[in-house]
Design an enzyme around this catalytic site. Structure first.
Site, short mmCIF file in Angstrom:
data_model
loop_
_atom_site.label_atom_id
_atom_site.label_comp_id
_atom_site.label_asym_id
_atom_site.label_seq_id
_atom_site.Cartn_x
_atom_site.Cartn_y
_atom_site.Cartn_z
N ARG A 145 0.88 -1.15 -0.04
CA ARG A 145 0.12 0.12 -0.11
C ARG A 145 0.69 1.31 0.05
NH1 ARG A 145 -5.68 1.65 3.08
NH2 ARG A 145 -6.29 0.00 1.53
N HIS B 81 -6.88 0.99 -7.22
CA HIS B 81 -7.18 0.07 -5.85
C HIS B 81 -7.92 -1.09 -6.66
CE1 HIS B 81 -7.80 -1.16 -1.86
NE2 HIS B 81 -8.71 -0.12 -1.40
N ARG C 223 -14.21 -8.49 0.73
CA ARG C 223 -12.61 -7.97 0.58
C ARG C 223 -11.88 -9.36 0.97
NH1 ARG C 223 -10.08 -2.91 0.31
NH2 ARG C 223 -8.48 -4.36 0.00
N ASP D 102 -17.00 7.18 -2.52
CA ASP D 102 -15.63 7.21 -1.96
C ASP D 102 -15.49 8.73 -1.21
OD1 ASP D 102 -13.21 6.51 -1.10
OD2 ASP D 102 -12.10 6.64 -2.91
N1 NVA Z 1 -9.66 7.07 -2.22
C1 NVA Z 1 -9.36 6.71 -0.74
C2 NVA Z 1 -9.59 5.02 -0.65
C3 NVA Z 1 -9.77 4.45 0.60
C4 NVA Z 1 -9.69 3.05 0.55
C5 NVA Z 1 -8.02 7.03 -0.57
O1 NVA Z 1 -7.06 6.60 -1.50
O2 NVA Z 1 -7.80 7.23 0.65
N1 CP Z 2 -11.37 0.14 1.30
C1 CP Z 2 -10.08 -0.12 2.02
O1 CP Z 2 -9.57 -0.23 1.22
O2 CP Z 2 -10.12 0.06 3.14
P1 CP Z 2 -8.78 0.23 4.20
O3 CP Z 2 -8.20 1.85 3.86
O4 CP Z 2 -9.25 0.42 5.53
O5 CP Z 2 -8.08 -0.66 3.84
#
Ligand code: NVA
Ligand code: CP
Length: 309
Positions: free
Chosen positions: A102, A129, A290, A222
């Site tokens: 990540r 994602h 998920r 989102d």
């Molecule tokens: N667009 C958001 C998604 C979180 C799962 C981010 O990148 O923070």
């Molecule tokens: N939706 C998602 O990726 O959640 P987290 O940021 O908590 O992993």
């Protein structure tokens, strides 16, 4: 070797195959079975940003299937300059069966893939994602029984989640409608790349959220401010205010439409409580999936099907 940095790695049949493995494992898990298909395997998680769902769903998935996970922040792993990215990737791949990352920069995932001797999974970058979008397709398939022709409407920022959903929708022959404020749309570069890779992609951009949801099967949201954009929060709050998904906006969608959110949600901002907790919401089924899709993905990335033997 298979990597999963983007849904563009997959074709329609491969998405279906991962969903088939996931559905099989989900059915078995629901019956209390935890087949030890990945016994002795190690999933390394290397994260630069916070996570609830991605981290824990992968950790639960590998544990249920008999393997183990190791979590480390990117800084602790040495990606802050302690040693070169190439060296970190080569060393970690020697210990791991998969590396889930990540990151802020999408390029970091791409660079890591170049040097890793095991599959690399993008667990969210600023660019994409794909694990989320794969789980979302799985959830839509479960809810409606099919994907082709289902209208997926996304309200808000043309961000990492929006991009991966647009790719997923294109692969599965679903119209994708996105309502964004001026300056926050999917970029022309992304759209032309997608059209080139998936010529049948059916993407509609509009600034009007009510028009966007009018014929939708799924209304998807989102956050307005993604991780790393916190200093833009006040500005974004003002720009995105007309894009809040409230009961009033949901009333402009068909009653059969379902509400989805990748979570975490900022209740009272991009979505109101009555929608999050309302009868059309499937956000917690989506979150649980998920974990089920993580199982299918881990198994599929190994390139063999331990379910079939
Ligand atoms: N667009 C958001 C998604 C979180 C799962 C981010 O990148 O923070
Ligand atoms: N939706 C998602 O990726 O959640 P987290 O940021 O908590 O992993």
């Amino acid at each position: 070797m298979r990597h999963f940095d983007s849904l563009l790695r997959l074709n329609e049949d491969e998405v279906r195959e991962i969903m088939r493995i996931s559905a099989d494992l989900k059915a078995r898990w629901n019956q209390g079975a935890r087949p030890q298909l990945l016994e002795g395997r190690v999933l390394t998680l290397l994260f630069e940003k916070p996570s609830l769902r991605t981290r824990i769903s992968f950790e639960a998935a590998i544990t249920h299937l008999g393997g183990n996970s190791v979590f480390m922040s990117c800084t602790e792993a040495g990606l802050n300059g302690r040693e070169s990215l190439a060296d970190v990737a080569r060393v970690l791949a020697g210990y791991s069966d998969w590396i889930a990352m990540r990151t802020f920069s999408h390029q970091l995932v791409e660079d890591f893939m170049r040097y890793s001797g095991c599959p690399v999974i993008n667990g969210l970058s600023d660019g994409a994602h794909p694990c989320q979008a794969l789980a979302d397709l799985f959830t839509i398939q479960e809810t409606f029984g099919s994907l082709a022709g289902k209208r997926l409407t996304y309200i808000g920022d043309g961000n990492n989640v929006a991009r991966s959903l647009a790719v997923g929708a294109a692969l599965m022959k679903m119209p994708f409608i996105i309502a964004s404020p001026l300056g926050y749309e999917l970029t022309p570069q992304f759209l032309s790349m997608l059209k080139q890779r998936v010529p049948t992609a059916d993407i509609t951009l509009t600034p009007d959220p009510a028009a966007a949801v009018a014929r939708s099967d799924v209304v998807y949201v989102d956050v307005w401010t993604s991780m790393g954009q916190e200093n833009e929060h006040e500005k974004r709050k003002a720009v995105f205010a007309p894009y809040q998904v409230s009961a009033k906006l949901m009333a402009a969608a068909p009653r059969s439409a379902r509400f989805m959110h990748c979570l975490p949600a900022k209740r009272g901002m991009e979505v109101t409580d009555d929608v999050m907790d309302g009868a059309q919401s499937i956000v917690f089924e989506q979150a649980e999936n998920r974990m089920h899709i993580a199982k299918g993905l881990l198994v599929w990335l190994l390139g063999s099907d331990p379910i079939k033997g």
